[in-house]
Design a protein around this motif. Structure first.
Motif, PDB file in Angstrom:
ATOM      1  N   ASN A  61       1.250  -1.660  -0.219  1.00  0.00           N
ATOM      2  CA  ASN A  61       0.318  -0.107   0.085  1.00  0.00           C
ATOM      3  C   ASN A  61       0.680   1.089  -0.047  1.00  0.00           C
ATOM      4  O   ASN A  61       1.665   1.218   0.422  1.00  0.00           O
ATOM      5  N   PRO A  62       0.186   2.423  -0.933  1.00  0.00           N
ATOM      6  CA  PRO A  62       1.045   3.336  -0.482  1.00  0.00           C
ATOM      7  C   PRO A  62       1.593   4.136   0.387  1.00  0.00           C
ATOM      8  O   PRO A  62       2.047   5.289   1.008  1.00  0.00           O
ATOM      9  N   ASN A  63       0.226   3.688   1.341  1.00  0.00           N
ATOM     10  CA  ASN A  63       0.174   4.655   2.776  1.00  0.00           C
ATOM     11  C   ASN A  63       0.701   3.578   4.150  1.00  0.00           C
ATOM     12  O   ASN A  63       0.645   2.526   4.050  1.00  0.00           O
ATOM     13  N   GLY A  64       1.036   3.758   5.017  1.00  0.00           N
ATOM     14  CA  GLY A  64       0.529   2.881   6.278  1.00  0.00           C
ATOM     15  C   GLY A  64       2.511   2.266   5.952  1.00  0.00           C
ATOM     16  O   GLY A  64       3.246   2.285   5.209  1.00  0.00           O
ATOM     17  N   ASN A  65       2.191   1.046   7.400  1.00  0.00           N
ATOM     18  CA  ASN A  65       3.134   0.141   7.351  1.00  0.00           C
ATOM     19  C   ASN A  65       3.148  -0.732   7.162  1.00  0.00           C
ATOM     20  O   ASN A  65       4.501  -1.935   7.372  1.00  0.00           O
ATOM     21  N   ILE A  66       1.906  -1.823   7.325  1.00  0.00           N
ATOM     22  CA  ILE A  66       1.994  -2.086   7.561  1.00  0.00           C
ATOM     23  C   ILE A  66       1.370  -3.912   5.935  1.00  0.00           C
ATOM     24  O   ILE A  66      -0.249  -2.612   6.044  1.00  0.00           O
ATOM     25  N   ASP A  67       1.682  -4.139   5.668  1.00  0.00           N
ATOM     26  CA  ASP A  67       0.338  -5.318   4.511  1.00  0.00           C
ATOM     27  C   ASP A  67       1.662  -6.189   4.561  1.00  0.00           C
ATOM     28  O   ASP A  67       2.831  -6.392   5.184  1.00  0.00           O
ATOM     29  N   ILE A  68       1.231  -7.078   3.464  1.00  0.00           N
ATOM     30  CA  ILE A  68       2.001  -9.095   3.551  1.00  0.00           C
ATOM     31  C   ILE A  68       3.233  -8.820   2.785  1.00  0.00           C
ATOM     32  O   ILE A  68       4.326  -8.913   3.255  1.00  0.00           O
ATOM     33  N   PRO A  69       3.464  -8.033   1.410  1.00  0.00           N
ATOM     34  CA  PRO A  69       4.941  -8.043   1.890  1.00  0.00           C
ATOM     35  C   PRO A  69       5.346  -6.673   2.008  1.00  0.00           C
ATOM     36  O   PRO A  69       6.651  -7.537   2.695  1.00  0.00           O
ATOM     37  N   ARG A  70       5.305  -5.624   3.059  1.00  0.00           N
ATOM     38  CA  ARG A  70       5.821  -5.388   3.826  1.00  0.00           C
ATOM     39  C   ARG A  70       6.324  -6.345   5.206  1.00  0.00           C
ATOM     40  O   ARG A  70       7.964  -6.668   5.610  1.00  0.00           O
ATOM     41  N   MET A  71       5.409  -7.017   5.146  1.00  0.00           N
ATOM     42  CA  MET A  71       5.614  -8.585   6.751  1.00  0.00           C
ATOM     43  C   MET A  71       6.707  -9.366   6.231  1.00  0.00           C
ATOM     44  O   MET A  71       8.163  -9.309   6.569  1.00  0.00           O
ATOM     45  N   GLY A  75      10.823  -9.984   7.442  1.00  0.00           N
ATOM     46  CA  GLY A  75      10.653 -10.976   8.552  1.00  0.00           C
ATOM     47  C   GLY A  75      10.077 -10.739   9.327  1.00  0.00           C
ATOM     48  O   GLY A  75      10.369 -11.993  10.299  1.00  0.00           O
ATOM     49  N   LEU A  76       8.834 -10.710   9.583  1.00  0.00           N
ATOM     50  CA  LEU A  76       7.876 -10.806  10.610  1.00  0.00           C
ATOM     51  C   LEU A  76       7.197 -11.844  10.087  1.00  0.00           C
ATOM     52  O   LEU A  76       6.729 -12.769   9.490  1.00  0.00           O
ATOM     53  N   ASP A  77       7.395 -12.614  11.930  1.00  0.00           N
ATOM     54  CA  ASP A  77       6.986 -14.299  11.161  1.00  0.00           C
ATOM     55  C   ASP A  77       5.127 -13.824  11.879  1.00  0.00           C
ATOM     56  O   ASP A  77       4.769 -14.648  11.837  1.00  0.00           O
ATOM     57  N   ALA A  78       5.015 -12.841  12.890  1.00  0.00           N
ATOM     58  CA  ALA A  78       3.484 -12.595  13.780  1.00  0.00           C
ATOM     59  C   ALA A  78       3.224 -11.749  14.209  1.00  0.00           C
ATOM     60  O   ALA A  78       3.992 -10.448  15.062  1.00  0.00           O
ATOM     61  N   LEU A  79       1.599 -10.868  13.928  1.00  0.00           N
ATOM     62  CA  LEU A  79       1.176  -9.785  14.391  1.00  0.00           C
ATOM     63  C   LEU A  79       0.332 -10.032  15.072  1.00  0.00           C
ATOM     64  O   LEU A  79      -1.016 -11.083  15.081  1.00  0.00           O
ATOM     65  N   PHE A  80       0.183  -9.191  16.005  1.00  0.00           N
ATOM     66  CA  PHE A  80      -0.970  -9.149  17.257  1.00  0.00           C
ATOM     67  C   PHE A  80      -1.759  -8.334  15.828  1.00  0.00           C
ATOM     68  O   PHE A  80      -1.722  -6.935  16.634  1.00  0.00           O
ATOM     69  N   PHE A  81      -3.039  -8.286  15.641  1.00  0.00           N
ATOM     70  CA  PHE A  81      -3.809  -7.284  15.504  1.00  0.00           C
ATOM     71  C   PHE A  81      -4.453  -6.558  16.783  1.00  0.00           C
ATOM     72  O   PHE A  81      -5.571  -7.887  17.139  1.00  0.00           O
ATOM     73  N   SER A  82      -4.712  -5.198  16.700  1.00  0.00           N
ATOM     74  CA  SER A  82      -5.339  -4.670  18.498  1.00  0.00           C
ATOM     75  C   SER A  82      -6.581  -4.694  17.774  1.00  0.00           C
ATOM     76  O   SER A  82      -7.198  -4.730  16.578  1.00  0.00           O
ATOM     77  N   ILE A  83      -7.546  -5.121  18.391  1.00  0.00           N
ATOM     78  CA  ILE A  83      -8.869  -5.165  18.347  1.00  0.00           C
ATOM     79  C   ILE A  83      -8.911  -3.713  19.632  1.00  0.00           C
ATOM     80  O   ILE A  83      -9.231  -3.787  20.349  1.00  0.00           O
TER      81      ILE A  83
END
Length: 181
Positions: A61-71, A75-83
């Motif tokens: 995505n052109p803005n933001g820091n988190i998307d699957i390509p960036r992960m 080398g990100l293995d796990a992500l806590f999505f904040s509810i």
């Protein structure tokens, strides 16, 4: 002589800063990173999954820091999505918004099965890493999303939201106190 010293003093930072890019890492650091299971323990992307119709977590995505390509690149293995629901939103509306976010995370996992895996345990995270997937965990941020009904904790656990940070007890009425693990 004075001009020579001045030239050396001015040139030294250029030489130092051009020798290695700021984002380079040592071979040892890269080796440790590659061997570790890397976890982002708090990510606010969940709101975008619902409210930003142009956002696709599977694409850069052109803005933001988190998307699957960036992960993947990081080398990100796990992500806590904040509810998360603002604390001024309470009652059934807060519960509905929380459930909408949980559904959005589950849908992202369903839409990207080659990249994401729903996880709640360390074993799940290890399996995701072994399968070269990113473990998608969820953490509830705010006790007001239980609407003063502790039974909702079971509902959230049943839909795989396991983590309740310590501060969640601050957002409940005086009649219900959230447990601190």
């Amino acid at each position: 002589m004075r001009k020579l010293l001045c030239a050396i003093a001015l040139a030294t930072p250029v030489v130092v800063f051009t020798q290695a890019p700021a984002d380079s890492v040592s071979p040892r650091a890269k080796q440790l990173h590659d061997r570790a299971i890397v976890v982002d323990s708090h990510d606010d992307t969940t709101q975008r999954l619902i409210f930003d119709k142009a956002f696709d977590i599977g694409k850069r995505n052109p803005n933001g820091n988190i998307d699957i390509p960036r992960m993947r690149e990081g080398g990100l293995d796990a992500l806590f999505f904040s509810i998360w629901v603002p604390s001024e939103v309470t009652g059934p509306t807060a519960v509905k918004r929380a459930l909408d976010q949980i559904d959005a995370v589950r849908e992202a996992v369903r839409r990207h099965p080659h990249d994401l895996m729903l996880a709640t345990t360390a074993t799940d995270v290890r399996k995701a890493a072994a399968d070269h997937k990113i473990a998608a965990l969820m953490g509830m941020e705010g006790g007001h999303m239980i609407d003063d009904d502790l039974r909702l904790l079971r509902v959230y656990a049943d839909v795989r939201v396991e983590e309740q940070p310590h501060e969640t007890r601050l957002n409940t009425s005086s009649s219900v106190k959230m447990p601190c693990a």
